[in-house]
Design an enzyme around this catalytic site. Structure first.
Site, short mmCIF file in Angstrom:
data_model
loop_
_atom_site.label_atom_id
_atom_site.label_comp_id
_atom_site.label_asym_id
_atom_site.label_seq_id
_atom_site.Cartn_x
_atom_site.Cartn_y
_atom_site.Cartn_z
N HIS A 91 48.59 -37.85 29.00
CA HIS A 91 49.49 -39.00 28.95
C HIS A 91 48.78 -40.21 29.57
CE1 HIS A 91 52.89 -41.64 29.70
NE2 HIS A 91 53.56 -40.91 28.82
N GLU A 148 50.82 -42.57 21.36
CA GLU A 148 51.51 -43.32 22.41
C GLU A 148 50.77 -44.64 22.68
OE1 GLU A 148 54.61 -41.04 24.39
OE2 GLU A 148 53.04 -41.44 25.84
#
Ligand code: PGA
Length: 221
Positions: A91, A148
């Site tokens: 992430h 993302e």
């Protein structure tokens, strides 16, 4: 086609707040949709106990090391013992605040695969090639890739759908025909348009409140 909706709670909630969320989450989950909640490590037991059966347990990270003398690390075997299924790796917040490299992420994926956990590899566009190069093999069992874009995360500026379509194509060219999900300011108003061009969504802010996340889930069909 089946869809994957993952709630990423990030570093939020206490055991009490996590229990309250689980007790009040009562979304009607559409047929063929998989819903996953990824809490902090310290909340895994609490959430495992109180999550409705229709929702799977996920995790936000994993150690790149196996079980052993690695102080502070949570390993893949420990996640498996909690019945975790999907695990986020790479992430952008891990890369930015904890200086994780593509190499670290590659090792984490190896640990997940060895322990039969499903890696959800989070990538902004700029990392697609370098992350792929850092992997021992691009053929990773069960791999899910989450696109993302940095600017969309937590900002309210969700990415244009045509951008998501374009980058999803690039990810498929690099990683093969893997499921691709989108994350970045997804909410109940935007979820459906992303699901037209992806296999799912990763939801941060809009997953923290059980009633709002239920709206996201119910708006997904
Ligand atoms: P956001 O977070 O929905 O709050 O933008 C998404 C993510 O970082 O996974």
């Amino acid at each position: 086609m089946s869809k994957l909706l993952i709630a990423n709670w990030k570093s939020n909630k206490t055991p009490q707040l996590a229990t309250d969320w689980c007790n009040s989450f009562s979304a009607k989950i559409p047929e063929g949709t998989t819903v996953v909640v990824a809490p902090s490590f310290s909340l895994l037991s609490t959430v495992e106990r109180s999550l409705p059966d229709s929702v799977l347990l996920g995790a936000q990270d994993v150690s790149q090391m196996p079980m052993g003398s690695y102080t502070g690390a949570i390993n893949a075997q420990q996640l498996q013992a909690h019945d975790v299924s999907y695990v986020l790796v790479g992430h952008s917040e891990r890369r930015k605040y904890f200086h994780e490299t593509n190499q670290d992420v590659a090792l984490k994926i190896q640990q997940l695969v060895t322990n039969n956990l499903i890696p959800v590899l989070c990538l902004d566009e700029e990392y697609i090639d370098s992350q792929a190069d850092a992997l021992e093999s691009r053929d990773i069992p069960g791999l899910v890739v989450a696109y993302e874009p940095l600017a969309a995360i937590g900002s309210g500026n969700n990415a244009p759908v045509d951008e998501v379509t374009r980058v999803a194509e690039k990810i498929k060219q690099t990683f093969g025909d893997v499921p691709i999900i989108y994350g970045g300011s997804v909410d109940e108003r935007s979820v459906r348009e992303y699901l037209m061009v992806t296999d799912g969504v990763l939801v941060g802010g809009a997953s923290l409140d059980a009633a709002q996340f239920a709206k996201v889930v119910e708006a997904s069909v």
